[in-house]
Write a protein that holds these residues in place. Structure first.
Motif, PDB file in Angstrom:
ATOM      1  N   GLU A  40       0.827  -1.206   0.000  1.00 39.23           N
ATOM      2  CA  GLU A  40       0.000   0.000   0.000  1.00 39.23           C
ATOM      3  C   GLU A  40       0.860   1.255   0.000  1.00 39.23           C
ATOM      4  O   GLU A  40       0.600   2.200  -0.754  1.00 39.23           O
ATOM      5  N   GLU A  41       1.906   1.275   0.841  1.00 35.36           N
ATOM      6  CA  GLU A  41       2.786   2.445   0.863  1.00 35.36           C
ATOM      7  C   GLU A  41       3.574   2.553  -0.439  1.00 35.36           C
ATOM      8  O   GLU A  41       3.809   3.656  -0.942  1.00 35.36           O
ATOM      9  N   PHE A  42       3.973   1.434  -0.992  1.00 35.20           N
ATOM     10  CA  PHE A  42       4.679   1.411  -2.274  1.00 35.20           C
ATOM     11  C   PHE A  42       3.860   2.136  -3.342  1.00 35.20           C
ATOM     12  O   PHE A  42       4.357   2.997  -4.074  1.00 35.20           O
ATOM     13  N   GLU A  43       2.582   1.783  -3.446  1.00 32.40           N
ATOM     14  CA  GLU A  43       1.713   2.380  -4.462  1.00 32.40           C
ATOM     15  C   GLU A  43       1.437   3.853  -4.163  1.00 32.40           C
ATOM     16  O   GLU A  43       1.418   4.685  -5.084  1.00 32.40           O
ATOM     17  N   THR A  44       1.245   4.167  -2.887  1.00 25.43           N
ATOM     18  CA  THR A  44       0.976   5.566  -2.517  1.00 25.43           C
ATOM     19  C   THR A  44       2.164   6.459  -2.836  1.00 25.43           C
ATOM     20  O   THR A  44       2.002   7.558  -3.391  1.00 25.43           O
ATOM     21  N   LEU A  45       3.361   6.011  -2.494  1.00 32.08           N
ATOM     22  CA  LEU A  45       4.566   6.797  -2.780  1.00 32.08           C
ATOM     23  C   LEU A  45       4.744   7.010  -4.284  1.00 32.08           C
ATOM     24  O   LEU A  45       5.145   8.091  -4.729  1.00 32.08           O
ATOM     25  N   ALA A  46       4.467   5.974  -5.064  1.00 37.65           N
ATOM     26  CA  ALA A  46       4.601   6.084  -6.522  1.00 37.65           C
ATOM     27  C   ALA A  46       3.648   7.125  -7.078  1.00 37.65           C
ATOM     28  O   ALA A  46       4.029   7.963  -7.914  1.00 37.65           O
ATOM     29  N   ILE A  47       2.391   7.094  -6.636  1.00 48.19           N
ATOM     30  CA  ILE A  47       1.397   8.043  -7.122  1.00 48.19           C
ATOM     31  C   ILE A  47       1.763   9.465  -6.718  1.00 48.19           C
ATOM     32  O   ILE A  47       1.656  10.406  -7.518  1.00 48.19           O
ATOM     33  N   HIS A  48       2.235   9.632  -5.492  1.00 48.99           N
ATOM     34  CA  HIS A  48       2.617  10.966  -5.036  1.00 48.99           C
ATOM     35  C   HIS A  48       3.795  11.519  -5.845  1.00 48.99           C
ATOM     36  O   HIS A  48       3.813  12.704  -6.200  1.00 48.99           O
ATOM     37  N   LEU A 117      11.707   2.260 -11.384  1.00 44.18           N
ATOM     38  CA  LEU A 117      11.272   0.951 -11.894  1.00 44.18           C
ATOM     39  C   LEU A 117      10.187   1.091 -12.950  1.00 44.18           C
ATOM     40  O   LEU A 117      10.080   0.256 -13.844  1.00 44.18           O
ATOM     41  N   ALA A 118       9.385   2.140 -12.844  1.00 42.93           N
ATOM     42  CA  ALA A 118       8.306   2.346 -13.812  1.00 42.93           C
ATOM     43  C   ALA A 118       8.796   3.041 -15.073  1.00 42.93           C
ATOM     44  O   ALA A 118       8.303   2.764 -16.178  1.00 42.93           O
ATOM     45  N   TYR A 119       9.785   3.925 -14.941  1.00 46.90           N
ATOM     46  CA  TYR A 119      10.188   4.773 -16.064  1.00 46.90           C
ATOM     47  C   TYR A 119      11.522   4.363 -16.698  1.00 46.90           C
ATOM     48  O   TYR A 119      12.061   5.109 -17.503  1.00 46.90           O
ATOM     49  N   CYS A 120      12.032   3.202 -16.355  1.00 50.17           N
ATOM     50  CA  CYS A 120      13.280   2.740 -16.965  1.00 50.17           C
ATOM     51  C   CYS A 120      13.006   1.901 -18.209  1.00 50.17           C
ATOM     52  O   CYS A 120      13.933   1.451 -18.877  1.00 50.17           O
ATOM     53  N   ARG A 121      11.747   1.695 -18.567  1.00 53.81           N
ATOM     54  CA  ARG A 121      11.358   0.661 -19.531  1.00 53.81           C
ATOM     55  C   ARG A 121      11.476   1.063 -20.995  1.00 53.81           C
ATOM     56  O   ARG A 121      11.417   0.196 -21.865  1.00 53.81           O
ATOM     57  N   SER A 122      11.596   2.328 -21.299  1.00 54.25           N
ATOM     58  CA  SER A 122      11.756   2.753 -22.696  1.00 54.25           C
ATOM     59  C   SER A 122      12.532   4.061 -22.733  1.00 54.25           C
ATOM     60  O   SER A 122      12.632   4.774 -21.726  1.00 54.25           O
ATOM     61  N   GLU A 123      13.049   4.386 -23.904  1.00 53.54           N
ATOM     62  CA  GLU A 123      13.838   5.610 -24.057  1.00 53.54           C
ATOM     63  C   GLU A 123      12.989   6.847 -23.786  1.00 53.54           C
ATOM     64  O   GLU A 123      13.438   7.796 -23.138  1.00 53.54           O
ATOM     65  N   ASP A 124      11.739   6.855 -24.279  1.00 56.84           N
ATOM     66  CA  ASP A 124      10.865   8.007 -24.068  1.00 56.84           C
ATOM     67  C   ASP A 124      10.542   8.204 -22.589  1.00 56.84           C
ATOM     68  O   ASP A 124      10.547   9.333 -22.088  1.00 56.84           O
ATOM     69  N   LEU A 125      10.247   7.103 -21.895  1.00 54.48           N
ATOM     70  CA  LEU A 125       9.943   7.206 -20.472  1.00 54.48           C
ATOM     71  C   LEU A 125      11.157   7.675 -19.688  1.00 54.48           C
ATOM     72  O   LEU A 125      11.048   8.504 -18.774  1.00 54.48           O
ATOM     73  N   ARG A 126      12.330   7.148 -20.037  1.00 60.49           N
ATOM     74  CA  ARG A 126      13.553   7.559 -19.332  1.00 60.49           C
ATOM     75  C   ARG A 126      13.824   9.043 -19.552  1.00 60.49           C
ATOM     76  O   ARG A 126      14.205   9.761 -18.620  1.00 60.49           O
ATOM     77  N   ARG A 127      13.643   9.507 -20.779  1.00 57.76           N
ATOM     78  CA  ARG A 127      13.906  10.918 -21.082  1.00 57.76           C
ATOM     79  C   ARG A 127      12.977  11.828 -20.272  1.00 57.76           C
ATOM     80  O   ARG A 127      13.415  12.823 -19.701  1.00 57.76           O
ATOM     81  N   TRP A 128      11.690  11.469 -20.220  1.00 58.41           N
ATOM     82  CA  TRP A 128      10.725  12.288 -19.475  1.00 58.41           C
ATOM     83  C   TRP A 128      11.091  12.301 -17.992  1.00 58.41           C
ATOM     84  O   TRP A 128      11.095  13.359 -17.355  1.00 58.41           O
ATOM     85  N   PHE A 129      11.408  11.151 -17.448  1.00 66.64           N
ATOM     86  CA  PHE A 129      11.721  11.031 -16.028  1.00 66.64           C
ATOM     87  C   PHE A 129      12.975  11.824 -15.667  1.00 66.64           C
ATOM     88  O   PHE A 129      13.002  12.560 -14.669  1.00 66.64           O
ATOM     89  N   ILE A 130      14.020  11.711 -16.474  1.00 64.66           N
ATOM     90  CA  ILE A 130      15.266  12.431 -16.201  1.00 64.66           C
ATOM     91  C   ILE A 130      15.031  13.943 -16.222  1.00 64.66           C
ATOM     92  O   ILE A 130      15.498  14.668 -15.334  1.00 64.66           O
ATOM     93  N   ASN A 131      14.302  14.430 -17.211  1.00 60.86           N
ATOM     94  CA  ASN A 131      14.054  15.873 -17.305  1.00 60.86           C
ATOM     95  C   ASN A 131      13.286  16.392 -16.097  1.00 60.86           C
ATOM     96  O   ASN A 131      13.587  17.464 -15.563  1.00 60.86           O
ATOM     97  N   LEU A 258       3.433  -1.140 -11.881  1.00 60.50           N
ATOM     98  CA  LEU A 258       4.480  -0.312 -12.481  1.00 60.50           C
ATOM     99  C   LEU A 258       4.340  -0.204 -13.986  1.00 60.50           C
ATOM    100  O   LEU A 258       4.614   0.849 -14.576  1.00 60.50           O
ATOM    101  N   LEU A 259       3.892  -1.273 -14.613  1.00 65.64           N
ATOM    102  CA  LEU A 259       3.770  -1.291 -16.068  1.00 65.64           C
ATOM    103  C   LEU A 259       2.777  -0.248 -16.562  1.00 65.64           C
ATOM    104  O   LEU A 259       2.949   0.341 -17.630  1.00 65.64           O
ATOM    105  N   ASN A 260       1.722  -0.012 -15.776  1.00 67.11           N
ATOM    106  CA  ASN A 260       0.669   0.911 -16.191  1.00 67.11           C
ATOM    107  C   ASN A 260       0.745   2.259 -15.490  1.00 67.11           C
ATOM    108  O   ASN A 260      -0.139   3.097 -15.688  1.00 67.11           O
ATOM    109  N   LEU A 261       1.788   2.470 -14.693  1.00 61.14           N
ATOM    110  CA  LEU A 261       1.831   3.674 -13.869  1.00 61.14           C
ATOM    111  C   LEU A 261       1.870   4.952 -14.696  1.00 61.14           C
ATOM    112  O   LEU A 261       1.199   5.939 -14.368  1.00 61.14           O
TER     113      LEU A 261
END
Length: 469
Positions: A40-48, A117-131, A258-261
């Motif tokens: 539960e805390e895992f999911e809450t922290l991710a959403i926040h 863990l959610a945003y390491c899965r593709s180049e586009d996701l990684r780019r958005w997360f890093i920025n 994580l896949l759908n986050l």
């Protein structure tokens, strides 16, 4: 977070020493968190964390200059409305040593690693997360005083030693001529650091600093550029490593989440119909003209004109009506009245009434279905003859322009909306549409849900200041 463990263990709280693990508001995230937390805390922290990063992005797209006082103020206000006070605390540059400070830093640390863990899965996701993470890091860095910055740099072994006064005097004229946005007096009283020029490419490219013999001379205010470069490099490498290790993460509950986050809606829950303000079905045309977002306004007008909508369009519009407060009996009668203009009542009862009952949880699995968020509508597919979807995503630009004109949006407003559409900022475009159709009154937050649009519009019309979270 152990990627290698294959055997599931019982869940127990994380045991850690917050004083030693989180000494600063700033964090390079070089050390993974240890221990275990509840699902539960895992999911809450991710959403926040996702709400935080989306808030940074959306406020940058609203037209505020990034890192300006106005930009920071808007972010603080929106995070407060979302009840993300721990992140607001980290923006204040307190660098305190209280339990509240440690709790805020722990939330920041854990949530960062979860989103990796959610945003390491593709180049586009990684780019958005890093920025976004770079923006969040710089935002906090700018709030620190020199003492706390020095402590942070030292603890992370980022050693930048100011040049001596003698060396500074030798190149003083060059510093005055080459250093951007600093007066002669400021330059004389500011510490300068000598760093390899390839660590500050952006400053060199924009001719903001003095370069000599392969070294750049940067003032204290530009030290963030060096730190950010190391932060970016470390995070980029860490995301690549995390992506390679994902197969070791064997918990299906976590994997599915994580896949759908990145597609998750993170705003207010509209699954419960509005019981405080039941909608008079007889006034639906008036509500549509004044308070509906463009997607729902189009569905309503199409239904009135053709007396029919395909399944996906009925679902998108029907759940929206349910959430704004249309009662089940009124909804069933509303759909029956329209459809029986082109078919007999028996056909409606046989082919269409079940869908209305199902949406209200009266038949089938009795599920309380949630209305579609903007993200779900945008990501959906729209075929020939369909009228659902997001107008800003799925319509031709000429049709959007014509609809804007019909809604009374001025030409300047239309151009600004179309520019956002062209760059793929569909929710920001909808937010601008809200402003231009409400006498330039902005919603409390970026439009993320059709029912939020309706609720905020009603609140403006009635003079209420309801908090949207």
């Amino acid at each position: 977070m152990d990627f290698t463990a294959r055997k599931r263990k019982s869940i127990k709280p994380v045991e850690e020493n917050p004083c030693s693990q989180y000494p600063h508001d700033l964090n390079m995230y070089n050390t993974p968190p240890t221990g275990e937390i509840t699902l539960e805390e895992f999911e809450t922290l991710a959403i926040h964390r996702l709400q935080l990063l989306r808030t940074l992005e959306q406020n940058s797209l609203k037209g505020h200059k990034i890192f300006s006082d106005e930009w920071k103020r808007c972010i603080k206000e929106e995070l407060t409305k979302l009840e993300l006070k721990k992140f607001v605390r980290l923006m204040n540059g307190l660098d305190g040593q209280t339990d509240l400070d440690y709790s805020a830093r722990r939330t920041d640390h854990l949530s960062h690693y979860i989103l990796r863990l959610a945003y390491c899965r593709s180049e586009d996701l990684r780019r958005w997360f890093i920025n976004r993470e770079l923006e969040w890091f710089k935002l906090r860095f700018m709030a620190q005083n020199q003492n706390t910055i020095n402590r942070f740099l030292e603890s992370n072994k980022l050693i930048y030693v100011p040049i001596t006064e003698e060396e500074k005097d030798e190149i003083l004229n060059e510093l005055i001529m080459s250093t951007a946005n600093m007066s002669d007096i400021t330059i004389r009283t500011t510490n300068f650091f000598k760093v390899p020029f390839d660590e500050v490419y952006s400053l060199v490219r924009n001719r903001r600093i003095f370069v000599k013999m392969g070294y750049a001379y940067i003032p204290t205010s530009e030290l963030i550029v060096c730190v950010q470069a190391k932060f970016r490099a470390n995070l980029s490498e860490a995301l690549s490593v995390a992506n390679h290790r994902l197969p070791s993460l064997d918990d299906d509950r976590i994997n599915t989440f994580l896949l759908n986050l990145y597609n998750s809606y993170t705003g207010k829950d509209y699954s419960t119909p509005n019981s405080e303000k039941e909608i008079d079905i007889r006034n639906l045309d008036n509500y549509s003209k004044k308070h509906f977002p463009l997607c729902m306004k189009h569905l309503h007008e199409t239904l009135r004109a053709s007396h029919h909508l395909k399944h996906d369009s009925r679902l998108q519009y029907g759940l929206f009506l349910k959430a704004i407060g249309v009662r089940f009996d009124d909804a069933l009668e509303f759909w029956r009245e329209e459809f029986t203009k082109i078919m007999d009542n028996d056909k409606f009862e046989k082919n269409y009434s079940y869908n209305v009952k199902h949406a209200y949880g009266k038949v089938g699995s009795m599920v309380n279905y949630s209305p579609f968020s903007c993200l779900k509508i945008i990501m959906g597919s729209v075929g020939a003859g369909d009228h659902h979807g997001c107008p800003f995503k799925h319509w031709d630009a000429s049709l959007v322009k014509r609809k804007m004109m019909d809604c009374g949006v001025a030409s300047e407003g239309i151009e600004s909306i179309l520019a956002l559409v062209k760059n793929g900022h569909f929710q920001i475009a909808c937010t601008k549409y809200f402003e231009f159709t409400h006498s330039l009154q902005a919603p409390s937050t970026t439009i993320n849900h059709p029912n939020q649009f309706f609720e905020e519009s009603i609140n403006i019309a009635t003079g209420e200041k309801k908090k949207i979270v």
